[in-house]
Design an enzyme around this catalytic site. Structure first.
Site, PDB file in Angstrom:
ATOM      1  NE  ARG A 118       6.577  -0.108  10.077  1.00 55.23           N
ATOM      2  CZ  ARG A 118       5.400   0.440   9.800  1.00 55.23           C
ATOM      3  NH1 ARG A 118       4.292  -0.296   9.907  1.00 55.23           N
ATOM      4  NH2 ARG A 118       5.309   1.696   9.422  1.00 55.23           N
ATOM      5  CG  ASP A 176       1.987   7.220   8.130  1.00 52.93           C
ATOM      6  OD1 ASP A 176       2.188   6.177   8.787  1.00 52.93           O
ATOM      7  OD2 ASP A 176       2.553   8.298   8.372  1.00 52.93           O
ATOM      8  CG  HIS A 230      -1.042  -2.994  10.287  1.00 56.22           C
ATOM      9  ND1 HIS A 230      -0.604  -1.800   9.745  1.00 56.22           N
ATOM     10  CD2 HIS A 230      -0.074  -3.397  11.160  1.00 56.22           C
ATOM     11  CE1 HIS A 230       0.588  -1.498  10.261  1.00 56.22           C
ATOM     12  NE2 HIS A 230       0.916  -2.451  11.111  1.00 56.22           N
ATOM     13  CG  LEU A 275      -8.682   1.636 -10.058  1.00 54.87           C
ATOM     14  CD1 LEU A 275      -8.180   3.058 -10.242  1.00 54.87           C
ATOM     15  CD2 LEU A 275      -9.352   1.483  -8.698  1.00 54.87           C
ATOM     16  CD1 TRP A 333      -8.136   4.808  13.382  1.00 51.69           C
ATOM     17  CD2 TRP A 333      -7.834   2.695  14.047  1.00 51.69           C
ATOM     18  NE1 TRP A 333      -9.381   4.217  13.455  1.00 51.69           N
ATOM     19  CE2 TRP A 333      -9.217   2.912  13.870  1.00 51.69           C
ATOM     20  CE3 TRP A 333      -7.402   1.446  14.466  1.00 51.69           C
ATOM     21  CZ2 TRP A 333     -10.171   1.917  14.091  1.00 51.69           C
ATOM     22  CZ3 TRP A 333      -8.347   0.455  14.687  1.00 51.69           C
ATOM     23  CH2 TRP A 333      -9.704   0.685  14.501  1.00 51.69           C
ATOM     24  NE  ARG A 386       3.078  -0.772  14.901  1.00 51.76           N
ATOM     25  CZ  ARG A 386       3.176   0.477  14.449  1.00 51.76           C
ATOM     26  NH1 ARG A 386       2.988   1.495  15.272  1.00 51.76           N
ATOM     27  NH2 ARG A 386       3.466   0.712  13.186  1.00 51.76           N
TER      28      ARG A 386
END
Length: 255
Positions: A85, A34, A51, A145, A39, A47
Site C-alpha cells: 500500500r 476489512d 483506520h 481474553l 467506510w 483512508r
C-alpha cells in the site's frame, strides 16, 4: 444495583444480548478487519480516517468478546501484502498501532486481557515492536481474553516458515521424518499454543480469507457481512455467534 450488575456480568446475561446460548460461545474467534477504506470513501474522507474509526470498533469488539467469555480473539491487523500500500498509509497504520497500545494497555491489563501478536513482527518498525513487547510483558500473566494481533501476517508465509523450522530440526536430528504429522506441524505455527478458530468473521462484503489462518481455518465456520469494519459493533458480533450456534459442525464426520 451494583450487586445486580455484577451478577449479570458474572453470568454473562445482559439485556442487549441476542438470545445467545452461553454454553456454546466460540472459544476462538478470528476477524478479518476489512472495510476501513470503503467506510472513509463513502464519507469523502481520507483512508486514514477509516483506520482510526476501525480502532474504535476494535475497542468495542474486544470488550464484548471478554464479556461473553470468548477465550481467544485474533484480529487480522496488517498482512504481508499490506506493505504494497502507499507508504503514507502504511506509516499511518503503524502509528495507529502504537497509539492503540499506549492508550489501551492499562485498561486491557485491568480487565485481565493478554496482548499477544502473531506474524513476522521483526519487519515492523522498532517503536511498534517495543510497544508490542511492553504490552505483552505487562499482560502476559493475565488469565482472561487473549487478544492476538496478526501483524505482518500471511498464512502462506506462516506455513513456509514452519516447513523451514521442521527441515532444520530434521537436519539437526531433533525430530524424525516419521514424527511429522498434522499435530506436530501445528506446533511450528505462530498459533502453536492456541486452538484453531471456531469462527472466522469478515465484514465489508468480500467473500475470501485473504491469506488468513489458512491451516488453522480448515474447519472454521465462516461468517460474512456487508457492514464495513468501523460499523461492526456488538450486535453484529452477537449475530455472527448466534448463526454459528445454529450450525452443525461435523469435521468431516457423519452424525
Amino acid at each position: 444495583m451494583k450487586n445486580l450488575f455484577a451478577f449479570l456480568k458474572k453470568n454473562k446475561v445482559m439485556s442487549n444480548e441476542i438470545n445467545l446460548d452461553m454454553s456454546k460461545i466460540p472459544k476462538h474467534i478470528a476477524i478479518i478487519m476489512d472495510g476501513n477504506g470503503r467506510w472513509a470513501k463513502e464519507r469523502n474522507l481520507p483512508r486514514a480516517f477509516g483506520h482510526k474509526a476501525g480502532v474504535e470498533a476494535i475497542r468495542k469488539i474486544v470488550k464484548e468478546c471478554d464479556r461473553l467469555g470468548v477465550k481467544y480473539l485474533t484480529l487480522y491487523a496488517f498482512s504481508t501484502e499490506n506493505w504494497n500500500r502507499p507508504i503514507k498509509e502504511v506509516d499511518s497504520l503503524m502509528k495507529l498501532l502504537v497509539e492503540y497500545l499506549k492508550k489501551e494497555v492499562e485498561e486491557l491489563n485491568v480487565n485481565d486481557v493478554v496482548v499477544n501478536s502473531i506474524g513476522n513482527i521483526s519487519k515492523l518498525p522498532l517503536i511498534c515492536r517495543e510497544e508490542l513487547n511492553n504490552a505483552y510483558e505487562k499482560t502476559r500473566n493475565n488469565k482472561g481474553l487473549i487478544l492476538n494481533l496478526a501483524l505482518n501476517y500471511g498464512g502462506r508465509s506462516e506455513i513456509v516458515d514452519a516447513v523451514k523450522e521442521i527441515s532444520s530440526d530434521l537436519i539437526n536430528k531433533k525430530i524424525s521424518k516419521d514424527q511429522i504429522n498434522e499435530e506436530l506441524f501445528s506446533k511450528y505455527l505462530y498459533t502453536s499454543e492456541m486452538p484453531d478458530p471456531d469462527l472466522i468473521i469478515r465484514p465489508s462484503g468480500e467473500l475470501r480469507l485473504s491469506n488468513f489462518l489458512l491451516w488453522q481455518g480448515a474447519y472454521s465456520e465462516l461468517w460474512f457481512s456487508d457492514i464495513n469494519w468501523p460499523d461492526f459493533h456488538e450486535k453484529q458480533l452477537q449475530s455472527a455467534i448466534m448463526d454459528y450456534q445454529k450450525r452443525d459442525r461435523r469435521f468431516g464426520k457423519v452424525k
